[in-house]
Design a protein around this motif. Structure first.
Motif, mmCIF file in Angstrom:
data_model
loop_
_atom_site.group_PDB
_atom_site.id
_atom_site.type_symbol
_atom_site.label_atom_id
_atom_site.label_comp_id
_atom_site.label_asym_id
_atom_site.label_seq_id
_atom_site.Cartn_x
_atom_site.Cartn_y
_atom_site.Cartn_z
ATOM 1 N N LEU A 78 0.830 -1.192 0.000
ATOM 2 C CA LEU A 78 0.000 0.000 0.000
ATOM 3 C C LEU A 78 0.875 1.256 0.000
ATOM 4 O O LEU A 78 0.675 2.173 -0.788
ATOM 5 C CB LEU A 78 -0.932 -0.001 1.209
ATOM 6 N N TRP A 81 2.914 1.767 -3.441
ATOM 7 C CA TRP A 81 2.168 2.246 -4.609
ATOM 8 C C TRP A 81 1.376 3.516 -4.358
ATOM 9 O O TRP A 81 1.171 4.321 -5.269
ATOM 10 C CB TRP A 81 1.228 1.148 -5.122
ATOM 11 N N THR A 82 0.880 3.723 -3.141
ATOM 12 C CA THR A 82 0.033 4.888 -2.887
ATOM 13 C C THR A 82 0.752 6.007 -2.154
ATOM 14 O O THR A 82 0.163 7.050 -1.908
ATOM 15 C CB THR A 82 -1.202 4.497 -2.050
ATOM 16 N N THR A 84 1.633 6.166 0.987
ATOM 17 C CA THR A 84 1.176 6.395 2.354
ATOM 18 C C THR A 84 2.172 5.703 3.274
ATOM 19 O O THR A 84 2.607 4.593 3.008
ATOM 20 C CB THR A 84 -0.234 5.827 2.596
ATOM 21 N N ASP A 91 4.488 10.881 5.805
ATOM 22 C CA ASP A 91 3.149 10.784 5.230
ATOM 23 C C ASP A 91 2.594 12.177 4.902
ATOM 24 O O ASP A 91 1.959 12.370 3.865
ATOM 25 C CB ASP A 91 2.208 10.048 6.185
ATOM 26 N N SER A 94 4.329 13.400 1.768
ATOM 27 C CA SER A 94 3.802 12.669 0.619
ATOM 28 C C SER A 94 2.433 13.199 0.204
ATOM 29 O O SER A 94 2.192 13.487 -0.970
ATOM 30 C CB SER A 94 3.703 11.185 0.958
ATOM 31 N N SER A 95 1.537 13.345 1.164
ATOM 32 C CA SER A 95 0.195 13.831 0.823
ATOM 33 C C SER A 95 0.233 15.289 0.370
ATOM 34 O O SER A 95 -0.504 15.685 -0.528
ATOM 35 C CB SER A 95 -0.764 13.655 1.997
ATOM 36 N N LEU A 98 1.401 15.299 -3.259
ATOM 37 C CA LEU A 98 0.354 14.809 -4.145
ATOM 38 C C LEU A 98 -0.757 15.853 -4.322
ATOM 39 O O LEU A 98 -1.310 15.998 -5.417
ATOM 40 C CB LEU A 98 -0.220 13.496 -3.616
ATOM 41 N N CYS A 102 -1.788 17.556 -7.843
ATOM 42 C CA CYS A 102 -3.188 17.525 -8.273
ATOM 43 C C CYS A 102 -3.682 18.927 -8.612
ATOM 44 O O CYS A 102 -4.337 19.135 -9.634
ATOM 45 C CB CYS A 102 -4.050 16.899 -7.182
#
Length: 160
Positions: A78, A81-82, A84, A91, A94-95, A98, A102
């Protein structure tokens, strides 16, 4: 049900740093390819330099991609690939990256959708193809992703 793998925060941070570098290498490659397609004189030194830069960036991207595969066994599927992670700061970085990516893609796509048929936009982009505009948008998004990762991780290193 996925099994939880205990991964040290340093490993997660190293993987995220590698992801940021891959994003920057990919951004450089895509932007150089867009510049190559916009260059009319294929016999110039600029064209040769851009081609060489393109080759170097794709080799660097592949090398970093192979390096990142060693993390596949250390980080849960998880997380691999994502993006997280168990560590809160990694984390968050990373978020954050992203979300930035976006927003860049959404803003760029909205601008292309709204201005795509406008006369001034068509005249601006007329010497080029719409593919070049999309390559530039993708390159900017990948650069934003990699830069935001490396910048936020650098901030943490400066705080320590």
């Amino acid at each position: 049900m996925a099994t939880s793998i205990l991964v040290p925060p340093e490993t997660e941070q190293e993987y995220l740093t590698l992801t940021g570098k891959i994003s920057l290498a990919l951004a450089f490659f895509v932007l150089v390819r867009a510049a190559l397609s916009m260059t009319n004189d294929t016999d110039s030194a600029i064209y040769f330099s851009l081609g060489l830069a393109s080759l170097v960036s794709v080799i660097y991207c592949v090398v970093l991609g192979v390096k990142s595969m060693k993390f596949a066994k250390n980080i849960s599927r998880l997380g691999f690939w994502t993006l997280t992670f168990d560590d809160e700061y990694v984390d968050y970085v990373s978020s954050f990256s992203l979300r930035v990516t976006c927003h860049v893609l959404i803003f760029g796509t909205i601008m292309l959708a709204i201005c795509g048929d406008s006369r001034w936009f068509v005249e601006l982009i007329a010497p080029y193809q719409i593919t070049n505009a999309l390559q530039v948008l993708l390159g900017v998004a990948a650069a934003a992703h990699g830069t935001s990762i490396l910048w936020k991780l650098r901030e943490e290193d400066l705080d320590e």
